[in-house]
Design a protein around this motif. Structure first.
Motif, short mmCIF file in Angstrom:
data_model
loop_
_atom_site.label_atom_id
_atom_site.label_comp_id
_atom_site.label_asym_id
_atom_site.label_seq_id
_atom_site.Cartn_x
_atom_site.Cartn_y
_atom_site.Cartn_z
N SER A 106 5.32 2.29 2.81
CA SER A 106 5.73 2.71 1.47
C SER A 106 5.13 4.09 1.20
O SER A 106 3.91 4.24 1.08
N VAL A 107 5.98 5.11 1.14
CA VAL A 107 5.51 6.49 1.01
C VAL A 107 5.81 7.03 -0.39
O VAL A 107 6.96 7.13 -0.79
N GLU A 108 4.73 7.36 -1.11
CA GLU A 108 4.86 7.95 -2.44
C GLU A 108 5.10 9.45 -2.36
O GLU A 108 5.89 10.02 -3.11
N MET A 113 0.85 -1.20 0.00
CA MET A 113 0.00 0.00 0.00
C MET A 113 0.88 1.25 0.00
O MET A 113 1.75 1.40 0.86
N ASN A 114 0.67 2.13 -0.97
CA ASN A 114 1.44 3.38 -1.05
C ASN A 114 0.69 4.51 -0.36
O ASN A 114 -0.52 4.66 -0.54
N PHE A 115 1.42 5.32 0.40
CA PHE A 115 0.79 6.36 1.21
C PHE A 115 1.21 7.77 0.81
O PHE A 115 2.31 8.00 0.31
N ILE A 116 0.28 8.70 1.07
CA ILE A 116 0.62 10.12 1.20
C ILE A 116 0.90 10.30 2.68
O ILE A 116 0.01 10.10 3.52
N CYS A 117 2.13 10.63 3.03
CA CYS A 117 2.50 10.79 4.44
C CYS A 117 2.51 12.27 4.80
O CYS A 117 3.24 13.06 4.20
N MET A 118 1.66 12.64 5.74
CA MET A 118 1.61 14.03 6.22
C MET A 118 2.39 14.14 7.52
O MET A 118 2.17 13.36 8.45
N LYS A 142 -7.48 7.97 -1.52
CA LYS A 142 -6.05 8.06 -1.28
C LYS A 142 -5.72 7.43 0.09
O LYS A 142 -6.51 7.53 1.03
N ASN A 143 -4.58 6.78 0.16
CA ASN A 143 -4.12 6.24 1.44
C ASN A 143 -3.30 7.32 2.15
O ASN A 143 -2.26 7.73 1.64
N VAL A 144 -3.80 7.78 3.28
CA VAL A 144 -3.17 8.90 3.99
C VAL A 144 -2.67 8.45 5.35
O VAL A 144 -3.41 7.83 6.13
N LEU A 145 -1.42 8.78 5.62
CA LEU A 145 -0.80 8.48 6.91
C LEU A 145 -0.36 9.80 7.54
O LEU A 145 0.44 10.53 6.95
N VAL A 146 -0.89 10.14 8.71
CA VAL A 146 -0.49 11.35 9.42
C VAL A 146 0.49 10.97 10.53
O VAL A 146 0.14 10.18 11.42
#
Length: 407
Positions: free
Chosen positions: A93-95, A1-6, A30-34
């Motif tokens: 996995s951070v895109e 799983m690819n994430f948008i990391c905030m 979207k897969n979002v990781l804060v």
């Protein structure tokens, strides 16, 4: 799983801007990781409204934050976030890395080569200019010395230019901030995206809630401020104006809903005492979020009296749009974004920033012609609900940004 990391140096989901951005991206698949600090007794990992939360550390105190802020100001790297983000990137996995606000820009940039696609810097405000106002009422000589050395606005302006050039995309909160970056640093326009602090349309449901505690005096003409207290907020302007307001509106009362630092509150309370306004200015303190909307709605006049400077002219508060949805009369200062929006829709009254005499004149005008000015409240409501000044439409710009970056 690819994430948008905030990356956020603040509390989640309490940070309104970050929460809205993260949840909107999640709503569009979207897969979002804060990644944010963990305070005592907080859950380390959880999912809230589709957003993955990863809280780092164990007990992120103000003292620990202060130490890391000082190191960061000298080295551009926040060691607390650096070493914890390093661990996060081993497990996820951070895109895209989406860094919130200037202080974490250096830390985020250090991982540019570890990010699969792009790095995005989200500027919540004009941080270098904010430093000039945030600490201006501090009394401690030691704190003032520390701020002069480590939080010098000129140094932070250089950091702003440096990282605005290095990041792939820059998110600004208002058009004025975009123009400032173009003019001051020659940042290419196509690199900048304006995503403002609009409110969701469904915030209007909160106006139907009854508060558990009665805040406002029904027998007065209520002038209400909701939000944080600080030197840039213009609360001293509103307090000074009360002397003149009371001559024409004896039943006027100023309600200050919120809190500030010890030094800020002490200064405001001292001003109230000096002007003998104790019976007309009420420090209500913090109120739960679910009460705020009702307080706005029931107030005769809601105010945003910000002083006009390079900080306030380059940001905009969420509460502007919340008040506009409340159908309550609005008075704002002549800060550029506030004035621009209110005058565009004829949605309220505008006074000259930092001018207590003009503030008083506008309040008296509102009192004397209250029913005649009610049309402005409908204009304000329609601006949000029907004319695009809302998060439902603004969030599409953020989603579109990521859709384009994925190509």
């Amino acid at each position: 799983m690819n994430f948008i990391c905030m990356l956020l140096d603040g509390a989640y989901p309490q940070d309104i801007r970050v929460r809205k951005e993260a949840e909107s991206l999640a709503e569009f698949g979207k897969n979002v990781l804060v990644v944010c600090p963990r305070k005592q007794n907080q859950i380390k990992q959880e999912i809230i409204n589709g957003v993955h939360i990863y809280r780092i550390g164990k007990n992120y105190s103000l003292y620990k934050k202060g130490i890391n802020d000082i190191i960061e100001s000298v080295t551009d790297i926040n060691p607390f976030f650096y070493f914890n983000l390093k661990k996060v990137l081993k497990n996820y996995s951070v895109e895209f890395l989406h860094v919130h606000d200037l202080p974490l820009a250096g830390t985020g940039y250090a991982f540019k080569n570890r990010i699969k696609k792009n790095i995005i810097l989200d500027l919540h405000e004009n941080y270098p200019e904010a430093l000039k106002t945030w600490f201006s009422w501090k009394k401690s000589k030691l704190i003032r010395l520390k701020n002069t050395i480590f939080f010098n606005p000129k140094n932070w302006s250089k950091k702003e230019e440096k990282y605005c050039n290095r990041y792939d995309k820059i998110v600004c909160v208002v058009e004025e901030m975009k123009e400032k970056l173009i003019h001051n640093f020659k940042i290419a326009s196509e690199k900048l995206v304006v995503i403002s602090n609009y409110e969701k349309k469904d915030f209007s449901k909160n106006f139907n809630l009854e508060v558990a505690q009665s805040i406002l005096d029904n027998n007065c003409f209520s002038i209400t401020y909701v939000g944080g207290f600080g030197p840039h907020r213009g609360l001293d302007t509103a307090i000074k104006a009360m002397q003149k307001i009371l001559r024409d509106v004896p039943k006027a009362k100023l309600f200050l809903i919120g809190k500030g630092s010890f030094d800020v509150e002490q200064k405001l309370r001292a001003l109230v005492s000096e002007l003998k306004l104790e019976s007309s200015v009420k420090f209500v303190g913090y109120r739960p979020f679910n009460e705020v909307a009702t307080i706005m709605k029931k107030s005769n006049l809601n105010i945003i009296p910000h002083k006009a400077n390079e900080h306030t002219d380059n940001t905009i508060p969420h509460k502007l749009f919340q008040i506009m949805m409340s159908r309550s009369l609005l008075l704002v200062s002549s800060c550029k974004p506030l004035k621009r929006i209110v005058e565009k829709y004829d949605a309220g009254l505008v006074f000259e920033a930092d001018n207590s005499d003009d503030f008083a004149l506008k309040v008296v005008e509102a009192y004397r012609n209250y029913e005649g000015l009610k049309y402005k409240t409908e204009h304000a409501y329609m601006a949000v609900m029907d004319k695009g000044e809302n998060w439902d439409e603004e969030s599409l710009k953020l989603v579109n940004l990521y859709d384009k970056l994925k190509v």
